[in-house]
Design an enzyme around this catalytic site. Structure first.
Site, PDB file in Angstrom:
ATOM      1  N   CYS A  69       4.431   9.356 -38.818  1.00  0.00           N
ATOM      2  CA  CYS A  69       3.629   8.816 -37.809  1.00  0.00           C
ATOM      3  C   CYS A  69       4.673   8.145 -36.767  1.00  0.00           C
ATOM      4  O   CYS A  69       5.544   8.292 -36.579  1.00  0.00           O
ATOM      5  CB  CYS A  69       2.367   8.276 -37.796  1.00  0.00           C
ATOM      6  SG  CYS A  69       2.336   6.861 -38.666  1.00  0.00           S
ATOM      7  N   ALA A  70       3.765   6.767 -35.775  1.00  0.00           N
ATOM      8  CA  ALA A  70       4.090   6.118 -35.518  1.00  0.00           C
ATOM      9  C   ALA A  70       5.273   4.884 -35.779  1.00  0.00           C
ATOM     10  O   ALA A  70       6.692   5.081 -35.386  1.00  0.00           O
ATOM     11  CB  ALA A  70       3.499   5.384 -34.235  1.00  0.00           C
TER      12      ALA A  70
END
Length: 235
Positions: free
Chosen positions: A91-92
């Site tokens: 993810c981020a």
């Protein structure tokens, strides 16, 4: 008494099977360096668990996408992945994907590896990313013109990063081979041309609409069987 013993043994076997799955299932965290090495050496499945909007700003090459924050969408998309093959997630920052990794293990995936620091760390280390080039949104008028280009038109709203969309690719190829010139297939990137989808009230991908002489005759969201699509095209 004998039946009770048999039932007891069966229950024990089931417990052993469940325990063995948890025992041998692998969940881990890899640095971006190790993550990239694993990608190169093992050819695993790759899943971006950020939102579609985040994905469009840049992603790892060949990554599929399923939004962890949208639990219904996430569960629907990952069911088309192979639970026995290694799965790398990111993810981020690594937080959402860590949660997703735990969920995936709990739901039967054998080997799930999360990227430490996520996509942000990957970029900070100067590793290559794929970014969507700016694309002008398709207008409603342009869409209407497209669906009037043949007697029968099948519109497929999908995206390369969508697992169920990829599941439909061989079905569409088979349809084109079998029905040949009986319909025209129009593929539209649903991750980009969201304005048209909103105007059509198409709320997810893959999304299929059939037009005959420019008039909509059928629509369906999600995975559709070959036989159903064929029957709707030729009826």
């Amino acid at each position: 008494m004998r039946n009770k013993k048999i039932i007891f043994r069966l229950l024990c076997c089931l417990l052993v099977v469940c325990s063995n799955h948890r025992l041998f299932a692998q969940e881990g965290t890899l640095t971006p360096v190790a993550f990239e090495a694993y990608l190169s050496a093992n050819k695993p499945q790759l899943l971006d668990v950020r939102t579609a909007a985040e994905y469009q700003t840049g992603h790892l090459k060949n990554a599929l996408q399923a939004d962890w924050l949208n639990k219904e969408q996430f569960a629907d998309r990952v069911k088309y992945l192979d639970k026995e093959k290694p799965l790398l997630v990111y993810c981020a920052s690594g937080a959402r994907s860590a949660q997703a990794a735990r969920w995936l293990i709990e739901n039967g995936f054998a080997n799930v590896q999360n990227m430490k620091g996520g996509f942000t760390s990957w970029k900070l280390e100067g590793r290559s990313v794929d970014a969507a080039a700016p694309v002008i949104q398709m207008t409603t008028d342009a869409y209407r013109a497209i669906v009037n280009t043949a007697e029968t038109v099948l519109v497929d709203f999908g995206a390369a990063w969508c697992p169920p969309c990829r599941k439909m690719d061989p079905v569409l190829v088979q349809l084109q081979a079998e029905l040949k010139d009986q319909f025209k297939l129009v593929k539209i990137d649903g991750g980009i041309h969201t304005d048209v989808m909103k105007s059509l009230q198409a709320d997810g991908i893959p999304f299929f609409i059939i037009y005959k002489k420019g008039r909509e005759t059928w629509r369906r969201q999600g995975v559709v069987t070959f036989n159903e699509l064929k029957s709707k095209l030729v009826e």
